[in-house]
Design an enzyme around this catalytic site. Sequence first.
Site, PDB file in Angstrom:
ATOM      1  N   ASN A 218      78.390 118.842 -46.495  1.00 48.09           N
ATOM      2  CA  ASN A 218      77.239 119.661 -46.108  1.00 48.09           C
ATOM      3  C   ASN A 218      77.271 119.761 -44.592  1.00 48.09           C
ATOM      4  OD1 ASN A 218      74.800 120.930 -45.663  1.00 48.09           O
ATOM      5  ND2 ASN A 218      73.577 119.486 -46.849  1.00 48.09           N
TER       6      ASN A 218
ATOM      7  N   ARG B 181      78.122 122.655 -49.991  1.00 50.20           N
ATOM      8  CA  ARG B 181      76.848 123.354 -50.072  1.00 50.20           C
ATOM      9  C   ARG B 181      76.976 124.643 -49.274  1.00 50.20           C
ATOM     10  NH1 ARG B 181      71.439 122.549 -46.562  1.00 50.20           N
ATOM     11  NH2 ARG B 181      70.050 123.882 -47.771  1.00 50.20           N
TER      12      ARG B 181
ATOM     13  N   HIS C 259      67.112 126.428 -51.726  1.00 50.39           N
ATOM     14  CA  HIS C 259      66.958 125.018 -52.123  1.00 50.39           C
ATOM     15  C   HIS C 259      67.215 124.819 -53.615  1.00 50.39           C
ATOM     16  CE1 HIS C 259      64.158 124.741 -48.418  1.00 50.39           C
ATOM     17  NE2 HIS C 259      65.319 124.174 -48.114  1.00 50.39           N
TER      18      HIS C 259
ATOM     19  N   HIS D 107      59.709 121.288 -52.241  1.00 50.67           N
ATOM     20  CA  HIS D 107      60.804 120.725 -51.450  1.00 50.67           C
ATOM     21  C   HIS D 107      60.359 120.813 -49.989  1.00 50.67           C
ATOM     22  CE1 HIS D 107      65.169 120.083 -50.398  1.00 50.67           C
ATOM     23  NE2 HIS D 107      64.724 120.636 -49.275  1.00 50.67           N
TER      24      HIS D 107
ATOM     25  N   GLY E  23      60.791 119.591 -46.253  1.00 49.31           N
ATOM     26  CA  GLY E  23      61.600 118.978 -45.218  1.00 49.31           C
ATOM     27  C   GLY E  23      61.519 119.836 -43.979  1.00 49.31           C
TER      28      GLY E  23
ATOM     29  N   ARG F 112      60.573 127.512 -38.352  1.00 52.14           N
ATOM     30  CA  ARG F 112      60.470 128.868 -38.908  1.00 52.14           C
ATOM     31  C   ARG F 112      59.042 129.150 -39.363  1.00 52.14           C
ATOM     32  NH1 ARG F 112      65.190 128.023 -43.123  1.00 52.14           N
ATOM     33  NH2 ARG F 112      65.212 125.894 -42.290  1.00 52.14           N
TER      34      ARG F 112
ATOM     35  N   ARG G  37      57.136 113.435 -38.472  1.00 55.85           N
ATOM     36  CA  ARG G  37      56.843 112.060 -38.068  1.00 55.85           C
ATOM     37  C   ARG G  37      56.188 112.009 -36.692  1.00 55.85           C
ATOM     38  NH1 ARG G  37      62.908 110.184 -39.225  1.00 55.85           N
ATOM     39  NH2 ARG G  37      63.099 112.200 -38.165  1.00 55.85           N
TER      40      ARG G  37
ATOM     41  N   VAL H  32      60.173 115.093 -46.173  1.00 61.93           N
ATOM     42  CA  VAL H  32      58.732 114.961 -45.944  1.00 61.93           C
ATOM     43  C   VAL H  32      58.013 114.655 -47.252  1.00 61.93           C
ATOM     44  CG1 VAL H  32      56.653 116.163 -45.178  1.00 61.93           C
ATOM     45  CG2 VAL H  32      58.794 116.478 -43.927  1.00 61.93           C
TER      46      VAL H  32
ATOM     47  N   ASN I 255      58.594 110.949 -48.171  1.00 65.00           N
ATOM     48  CA  ASN I 255      58.341 109.868 -47.211  1.00 65.00           C
ATOM     49  C   ASN I 255      57.062 109.984 -46.402  1.00 65.00           C
ATOM     50  OD1 ASN I 255      60.964 108.451 -47.602  1.00 65.00           O
ATOM     51  ND2 ASN I 255      61.787 110.383 -46.843  1.00 65.00           N
TER      52      ASN I 255
ATOM     53  N   GLU J  98      70.910 116.448 -53.705  1.00 67.38           N
ATOM     54  CA  GLU J  98      71.713 117.674 -53.725  1.00 67.38           C
ATOM     55  C   GLU J  98      73.207 117.360 -53.769  1.00 67.38           C
ATOM     56  OE1 GLU J  98      69.193 120.656 -50.911  1.00 67.38           O
ATOM     57  OE2 GLU J  98      69.353 118.569 -50.243  1.00 67.38           O
TER      58      GLU J  98
END
Length: 403
Positions: A9, A92, A180, A207, A209, A240, A284, A328, A331, A378
């Site tokens: 990846n 990927r 994704h 999803h 992240g 984005r 974070r 995200v 966690n 993935e």
Amino acid sequence: MSESILVVNAGSSSIKFQLFNVCSADKLERRLKGQIEGIGVHPRFVAAEEGQPKIEEKWRAAEVGNVPAALDKLVTFLRAKLGTLPTAVGHRVVHGGPDYGEPTIVDDAVLKRLEAFSPLAPLHQPNNLAPIRAVRETQPNLVQVACFDTAFHRGHPDLADRYALPETLYAEGVRRYGFHGLSYEYIASRLPDVAAEIAGGRVVVAHLGSGASMCAMSAGKSVECTLGFTALDGLPMGTRPGQLDPGVVLYLMSEKGMGAEEIQRFLYNECGLKGLSGISNDVRELLASSSPRAKFALEYFAYRIGLYAGMLAAAMGGIDGFVFTAGVGENAPAIRDAVARRLTWLGLDFDHTANKSGGARISQKGSRLACYVIPTDEELMIARHTLRVLRTHGSAALEEKLA
């Protein structure tokens, strides 16, 4: 000789990789995972093998100045580790365009076609293809399989995939693709084991992240996705903006004098949580910040997730389960809590204790809407696809394809 699958990846300055051994009955066993980061600046190799000390190495910037050079270092390492090259490499690839809805062996014609989709995913596609091209130049007989983030969504009906644009543009490939997909496909494969009561029902998977999207799945199949033609739509992401009135782009052109390339850089790199907070694209850092703008950015993120949950539930005619996944989603309990507050109207009775303690199920017993946290994988999905392609085509067909 034992078989192995290498999963790659690649990003603009890093290569993440995992190596899987193929065991009896084609079971995949993760042997090694690592990455080469800081390519061209401070190149650093890190790899970890189960039960073994971590392997680390650093190089001068001139030694590993680009992705192909980093790939050479990885190949050298694997040769020393395995005594040979892997049986095949799975990659990927973010965008398969209208042509590719299944994992595909890459030859020169496929590579050329995939390069044409780079404008649709400028942050990802060129970087995904760079190691494929490098391997073809140095190891042309090594089988490479492209696994697409768009493939899982290819079964959508036209109502979900069309824009209200003239037919000629649809024929050119201007349509909703969704992304994704490798993550969503893995979650679909895990639901029967982790959340059997909703596996055959109507589930929204978030999803979340640096890149973020949501998918509506009915009986494990994609019905709708928040991402569309490119990776700019839907939820706000790290850098984005997510859903945006096209008139904003026209405004940037007419009133700000921005050209296409400048707008592209702006939308992909300066918006989202970074733009809203003025601090960072890292959740974070925003969670740790006392800045009102950081708090607003995270509230906005949760608000939009709640809005899209309602839209995706409508696409399925109801909802039975909600799943958090990715960096995200897996966690950040505070983000899950903020989203959960916006799902109570859908029947969620949230379990705050399980959410904080890292439980898989984070809804109360008897909650009409079941809610789970399921880690995605993935890389394992790519390895599975690569092995399936090897087994489906067989060595003779592969040799003919490569020739």
